[in-house]
Design an enzyme around this catalytic site. Structure first.
Site, PDB file in Angstrom:
ATOM      1  N   CYS A 199      -6.481   1.968   5.604  1.00 39.06           N
ATOM      2  CA  CYS A 199      -7.099   0.732   6.077  1.00 39.06           C
ATOM      3  C   CYS A 199      -6.510   0.379   7.449  1.00 39.06           C
ATOM      4  O   CYS A 199      -5.643   1.093   7.959  1.00 39.06           O
ATOM      5  CB  CYS A 199      -6.840  -0.393   5.077  1.00 39.06           C
ATOM      6  SG  CYS A 199      -5.096  -0.897   4.992  1.00 39.06           S
ATOM      7  N   HIS A 255       0.855  -1.184   0.000  1.00 35.31           N
ATOM      8  CA  HIS A 255       0.000   0.000   0.000  1.00 35.31           C
ATOM      9  C   HIS A 255       0.893   1.236   0.000  1.00 35.31           C
ATOM     10  O   HIS A 255       2.011   1.221   0.525  1.00 35.31           O
ATOM     11  CB  HIS A 255      -0.883   0.015   1.239  1.00 35.31           C
ATOM     12  CG  HIS A 255      -1.966  -1.020   1.226  1.00 35.31           C
ATOM     13  ND1 HIS A 255      -3.125  -0.865   1.927  1.00 35.31           N
ATOM     14  CD2 HIS A 255      -2.051  -2.231   0.610  1.00 35.31           C
ATOM     15  CE1 HIS A 255      -3.894  -1.922   1.749  1.00 35.31           C
ATOM     16  NE2 HIS A 255      -3.256  -2.768   0.946  1.00 35.31           N
ATOM     17  N   CYS A 285      -2.636  -0.042   7.349  1.00 36.31           N
ATOM     18  CA  CYS A 285      -1.917   1.226   7.195  1.00 36.31           C
ATOM     19  C   CYS A 285      -2.086   2.117   8.422  1.00 36.31           C
ATOM     20  O   CYS A 285      -1.140   2.789   8.836  1.00 36.31           O
ATOM     21  CB  CYS A 285      -2.381   1.933   5.931  1.00 36.31           C
ATOM     22  SG  CYS A 285      -1.923   1.006   4.440  1.00 36.31           S
ATOM     23  N   GLU A 345       0.854   3.929   1.750  1.00 39.35           N
ATOM     24  CA  GLU A 345       1.259   4.394   3.071  1.00 39.35           C
ATOM     25  C   GLU A 345       2.429   3.587   3.615  1.00 39.35           C
ATOM     26  O   GLU A 345       3.407   4.138   4.124  1.00 39.35           O
ATOM     27  CB  GLU A 345       0.098   4.300   4.070  1.00 39.35           C
ATOM     28  CG  GLU A 345      -1.126   5.095   3.683  1.00 39.35           C
ATOM     29  CD  GLU A 345      -2.162   4.264   2.942  1.00 39.35           C
ATOM     30  OE1 GLU A 345      -1.816   3.585   1.944  1.00 39.35           O
ATOM     31  OE2 GLU A 345      -3.339   4.302   3.344  1.00 39.35           O
TER      32      GLU A 345
END
Length: 147
Positions: free
Chosen positions: A81, A47, A84, A49
């Site tokens: 999410c 992801h 993250c 992040e």
């Protein structure tokens, strides 16, 4: 946020969900940036992040606190999410700025509030909805094209 949106757009052109993230150092300079690369790398943890946090920690490795990103700001196009949000807390990021809310997986406001949970050892200042329309449009166009 404009840079994070540009990174998200680059991810979309590669076939990844258009999420971009930028980490600013305490002085406001760009410390790290990244976009989603789950499809590109086949890594479910890639992801934007998490990738940006890893890069920022590497950039600070020579400092006394190494991995701690205290005083740093994470700017991301989509509400993080749970994975993250947990990484934001673990990295001790001071401020989180995000664009679009994620009603299906958001762990900062929509479904949970991981980063400000009083039971954990670090709280994050949150600014939500920054350039939300632009971030939402980028996501909506990406998923519309994929259907």
């Amino acid at each position: 946020m404009s840079r994070a949106l540009a990174l998200g757009d680059e991810a979309a052109r590669r076939g990844d969900v258009p999420v971009g993230a930028v980490i600013l150092a305490p002085d406001g300079s760009v410390l790290a940036e990244a976009a989603n690369e789950r499809e590109l790398t086949g890594d479910p943890t890639a992801h934007a992040e998490v990738r940006a946090i890893r890069r920022a920690a590497r950039a600070l490795r020579g400092g006394s606190d190494g991995w701690r990103l205290e005083g740093c700001t994470l700017v991301v196009t989509l509400e993080p999410c749970t994975m993250c949000a947990g990484a934001v807390v673990a990295a001790r990021i001071g401020t989180l700025v995000f664009g679009a809310f994620d009603p299906k997986a958001g762990a900062v406001a929509s479904l949970w509030d991981v980063v400000r949970d009083p039971r954990i050892n670090h709280r994050v200042e949150v600014h939500s909805g920054v350039m939300a329309q632009e971030a939402s449009t980028l996501l909506r166009e990406f998923f519309t094209a994929r259907r």
